[in-house]
Each structure stands twice: as C-alpha cells, then as structure tokens.
Motif scaffolding. Structure first.
Motif, PDB file in Angstrom:
ATOM      1  N   SER A  94       0.843  -1.191   0.000  1.00  0.00           N
ATOM      2  CA  SER A  94       0.000   0.000   0.000  1.00  0.00           C
ATOM      3  C   SER A  94       0.880   1.242   0.000  1.00  0.00           C
ATOM      4  O   SER A  94       1.965   1.256   0.575  1.00  0.00           O
ATOM      5  N   VAL A  95       0.388   2.281  -0.662  1.00  0.00           N
ATOM      6  CA  VAL A  95       1.084   3.562  -0.693  1.00  0.00           C
ATOM      7  C   VAL A  95       0.108   4.631  -0.228  1.00  0.00           C
ATOM      8  O   VAL A  95      -1.028   4.709  -0.714  1.00  0.00           O
ATOM      9  N   ASP A  96       0.545   5.444   0.733  1.00  0.00           N
ATOM     10  CA  ASP A  96      -0.276   6.532   1.250  1.00  0.00           C
ATOM     11  C   ASP A  96       0.115   7.828   0.561  1.00  0.00           C
ATOM     12  O   ASP A  96       1.257   8.282   0.688  1.00  0.00           O
ATOM     13  N   ALA A  97      -0.837   8.396  -0.172  1.00  0.00           N
ATOM     14  CA  ALA A  97      -0.605   9.659  -0.876  1.00  0.00           C
ATOM     15  C   ALA A  97      -1.537  10.707  -0.279  1.00  0.00           C
ATOM     16  O   ALA A  97      -2.700  10.809  -0.665  1.00  0.00           O
ATOM     17  N   GLU A  98      -1.037  11.435   0.724  1.00  0.00           N
ATOM     18  CA  GLU A  98      -1.792  12.505   1.372  1.00  0.00           C
ATOM     19  C   GLU A  98      -3.136  12.011   1.903  1.00  0.00           C
ATOM     20  O   GLU A  98      -4.195  12.536   1.555  1.00  0.00           O
ATOM     21  N   ALA A  99      -3.097  10.970   2.682  1.00  0.00           N
ATOM     22  CA  ALA A  99      -4.261  10.373   3.349  1.00  0.00           C
ATOM     23  C   ALA A  99      -5.126   9.543   2.406  1.00  0.00           C
ATOM     24  O   ALA A  99      -6.174   9.048   2.807  1.00  0.00           O
ATOM     25  N   TYR A 124      -8.721   1.605  -3.169  1.00  0.00           N
ATOM     26  CA  TYR A 124      -8.491   2.937  -2.606  1.00  0.00           C
ATOM     27  C   TYR A 124      -9.210   3.040  -1.264  1.00  0.00           C
ATOM     28  O   TYR A 124     -10.322   2.548  -1.115  1.00  0.00           O
ATOM     29  N   LYS A 125      -8.565   3.740  -0.317  1.00  0.00           N
ATOM     30  CA  LYS A 125      -9.221   4.121   0.929  1.00  0.00           C
ATOM     31  C   LYS A 125      -8.985   5.613   1.131  1.00  0.00           C
ATOM     32  O   LYS A 125      -7.836   6.061   1.189  1.00  0.00           O
ATOM     33  N   ASN A 126     -10.076   6.355   1.250  1.00  0.00           N
ATOM     34  CA  ASN A 126      -9.974   7.806   1.367  1.00  0.00           C
ATOM     35  C   ASN A 126      -9.971   8.226   2.830  1.00  0.00           C
ATOM     36  O   ASN A 126     -11.003   8.224   3.491  1.00  0.00           O
ATOM     37  N   GLY A 127      -8.805   8.617   3.320  1.00  0.00           N
ATOM     38  CA  GLY A 127      -8.690   9.090   4.686  1.00  0.00           C
ATOM     39  C   GLY A 127      -8.769  10.602   4.796  1.00  0.00           C
ATOM     40  O   GLY A 127      -8.554  11.165   5.883  1.00  0.00           O
ATOM     41  N   LYS A 128      -9.089  11.276   3.705  1.00  0.00           N
ATOM     42  CA  LYS A 128      -9.188  12.730   3.730  1.00  0.00           C
ATOM     43  C   LYS A 128     -10.555  13.175   4.247  1.00  0.00           C
ATOM     44  O   LYS A 128     -11.478  12.370   4.378  1.00  0.00           O
ATOM     45  N   ASP A 129     -10.667  14.465   4.507  1.00  0.00           N
ATOM     46  CA  ASP A 129     -11.956  15.014   4.935  1.00  0.00           C
ATOM     47  C   ASP A 129     -12.704  15.634   3.758  1.00  0.00           C
ATOM     48  O   ASP A 129     -13.606  16.456   3.937  1.00  0.00           O
ATOM     49  N   GLU A 130     -12.318  15.258   2.543  1.00  0.00           N
ATOM     50  CA  GLU A 130     -12.985  15.748   1.349  1.00  0.00           C
ATOM     51  C   GLU A 130     -13.024  14.620   0.318  1.00  0.00           C
ATOM     52  O   GLU A 130     -12.240  13.665   0.393  1.00  0.00           O
ATOM     53  N   PRO A 131     -13.945  14.677  -0.651  1.00  0.00           N
ATOM     54  CA  PRO A 131     -14.028  13.621  -1.655  1.00  0.00           C
ATOM     55  C   PRO A 131     -12.759  13.569  -2.513  1.00  0.00           C
ATOM     56  O   PRO A 131     -12.054  14.558  -2.680  1.00  0.00           O
ATOM     57  N   VAL A 132     -12.492  12.390  -3.064  1.00  0.00           N
ATOM     58  CA  VAL A 132     -11.336  12.171  -3.939  1.00  0.00           C
ATOM     59  C   VAL A 132     -11.828  11.535  -5.231  1.00  0.00           C
ATOM     60  O   VAL A 132     -12.621  10.590  -5.221  1.00  0.00           O
ATOM     61  N   ASN A 133     -11.349  12.055  -6.369  1.00  0.00           N
ATOM     62  CA  ASN A 133     -11.707  11.481  -7.655  1.00  0.00           C
ATOM     63  C   ASN A 133     -10.801  10.297  -7.984  1.00  0.00           C
ATOM     64  O   ASN A 133      -9.630  10.260  -7.587  1.00  0.00           O
ATOM     65  N   PHE A 134     -11.329   9.349  -8.729  1.00  0.00           N
ATOM     66  CA  PHE A 134     -10.512   8.240  -9.227  1.00  0.00           C
ATOM     67  C   PHE A 134     -10.968   7.916 -10.640  1.00  0.00           C
ATOM     68  O   PHE A 134     -12.116   8.169 -11.022  1.00  0.00           O
ATOM     69  N   ASN A 135     -10.051   7.361 -11.436  1.00  0.00           N
ATOM     70  CA  ASN A 135     -10.374   7.045 -12.827  1.00  0.00           C
ATOM     71  C   ASN A 135      -9.564   5.831 -13.253  1.00  0.00           C
ATOM     72  O   ASN A 135      -8.348   5.912 -13.440  1.00  0.00           O
ATOM     73  N   GLY A 136     -10.242   4.700 -13.390  1.00  0.00           N
ATOM     74  CA  GLY A 136      -9.554   3.478 -13.766  1.00  0.00           C
ATOM     75  C   GLY A 136      -9.079   3.462 -15.194  1.00  0.00           C
ATOM     76  O   GLY A 136      -8.231   2.637 -15.559  1.00  0.00           O
ATOM     77  N   GLY A 137      -9.584   4.374 -16.026  1.00  0.00           N
ATOM     78  CA  GLY A 137      -9.186   4.398 -17.420  1.00  0.00           C
ATOM     79  C   GLY A 137      -7.973   5.249 -17.708  1.00  0.00           C
ATOM     80  O   GLY A 137      -7.126   4.871 -18.523  1.00  0.00           O
ATOM     81  N   PHE A 138      -7.854   6.404 -17.044  1.00  0.00           N
ATOM     82  CA  PHE A 138      -6.809   7.362 -17.399  1.00  0.00           C
ATOM     83  C   PHE A 138      -5.702   7.505 -16.356  1.00  0.00           C
ATOM     84  O   PHE A 138      -4.647   8.055 -16.652  1.00  0.00           O
ATOM     85  N   ASP A 139      -5.922   7.043 -15.136  1.00  0.00           N
ATOM     86  CA  ASP A 139      -4.926   7.235 -14.080  1.00  0.00           C
ATOM     87  C   ASP A 139      -3.824   6.176 -14.081  1.00  0.00           C
ATOM     88  O   ASP A 139      -2.829   6.331 -13.383  1.00  0.00           O
ATOM     89  N   TRP A 140      -4.010   5.108 -14.856  1.00  0.00           N
ATOM     90  CA  TRP A 140      -3.114   3.960 -14.768  1.00  0.00           C
ATOM     91  C   TRP A 140      -2.475   3.616 -16.109  1.00  0.00           C
ATOM     92  O   TRP A 140      -3.099   3.727 -17.160  1.00  0.00           O
TER      93      TRP A 140
END
Length: 209
Positions: A94-99, A124-140
């Motif tokens: 696992s890699v933690d990128a800003e929560a 993904y696990k979102n430990g932030k206090d705001e929503p996080v976007n993810f995209n299986g098509g373009f992020d990888w």
C-alpha cells in the motif's frame, strides 16, 4: 466632392453615436482584456494555484512499512525511465498519498476475451476530509519489460475499475487491465499517475513475471 457630415442635434442621435463609439472602443481592446478570455484564464490560474498550494505537492507518498521509498538517488534506476520523484513499491504493498491509501495486487492474466491481457486488483481508501476522484481508465499505465507504456483496456475482467468520486472515509476497488504481449517475461511496472494531480510524483508497483 466629399459628403457633409451629419449633424447630431437630436439627443437621441447623440446617444446612439455615444453607444456606437463605446462599442467600437470595446471591440478594439486587446483579446486578453476581454471578459470572455479573462474569466476562463482566471479560473485556470486559480485551479493551478489551488493544486500547487493545497494539492499536497509538499507531502511525498510513502510506502506502507517504509518511511519513504523514492526512486534511487544514485545507482541504477528501479525501472527504465524512473526518476528521483517516483515512489516505488512492490506489488501488494500500500502507498499513502496525502491520506489516500492505494493498494495494488500482483499482475495476473485476464480472462480469455479479446486476447492476452494482464490485470491487477486496485483498491483505494480515502482518509481525507474531502471527496477524492478516481479514474480506472486514465490514471493507470503499465510499462512492459521492453519499456513500452501501455494504456488500460476494457477487456480482461468483469470487475474493471470505473471512474467516480470516493467520499471521506469511503473506499472502492476494481481491476485495471492491459493488452499484453503473450510470453513476454521480465519486469512490469504498474504506474499510478492521475491526470489532475499537480505533482511530479508517480507511484510505481514492480511486478516480476
């Protein structure tokens, strides 16, 4: 013989002339002073400032169990094309990128539809206090042993990682799949490099096949 210029004696004529002159002066303004250019440009600059100041560029992602795992500052790179800004992990870590915690499993052959594919489970696990976007098509991307970076495919799994938003405290998972050359052995590198992330840090998971 030149025509005499009309005399604006009627107040309505004077008002019309003033309006026309104002419109002319507005049309003659440089493009960068016009509202239709200023507003979009200001928004783009605002997004850049927010991304640089609040996007977490100062906090380097860390590999679970390690204090840091950047690309090596000296000696051979962890993989072809690796830079000092890359964060390198092994498949399954696992890699933690800003929560935001991102985990990938080892690459495995996908199903038989559409030819040879390689797929990896991603969560993904979102430990932030705001929503996080993810995209299986373009992020990888997947870098194969020949050094070619391959984009994701829609084949190989019936549980493909989609795109969307993860609420604070939420999580999601799915597979990312790539077309693969049959029988190609060596080091594969699964690269996480979101399009809307204002930092040069990529996260790389090494897979040996």
């Amino acid at each position: 013989m030149s025509q005499p210029q009309p005399q604006y004696t009627d107040p309505r004529d004077a008002k019309a002339r003033a309006k026309a002159e104002k419109a002319y002066q507005k049309a003659q303004r440089p493009w960068f002073k016009k509202k239709r250019f200023i507003i979009p440009l200001a928004l783009v600059l605002l997004f850049i400032i927010i991304g640089v100041s609040g996007g977490g560029g100062d906090t380097k992602p860390t590999v679970s169990g390690n204090s840091a795992a950047p690309g090596p500052a000296s000696g051979p790179p962890a993989f072809p094309g690796a830079t000092k800004d890359d964060v390198v992990a092994q498949a399954g870590q696992s890699v933690d990128a800003e929560a935001l915690s991102v985990t990938t499993g080892p690459l495995k052959p996908g199903d038989a539809t559409g030819g040879a594919t390689l797929c990896a489970p991603v969560s993904y696990k979102n430990g932030k206090d705001e929503p996080v976007n993810f995209n299986g098509g373009f992020d990888w991307k997947l870098q194969d042993p020949n050094g070619a970076a391959i984009m994701t495919t829609l084949l190989g799994s019936d549980n493909l990682l989609s795109a969307g938003e993860i609420a604070p405290g939420g999580q999601t998972s799915g597979d990312v799949c790539f077309q693969a050359k049959s029988g190609l052995k060596g080091q594969y590198v699964l690269l996480y490099d979101p399009s809307f992330r204002f930092t040069s840090d990529r996260i790389a998971w090494l897979n040996q096949r």
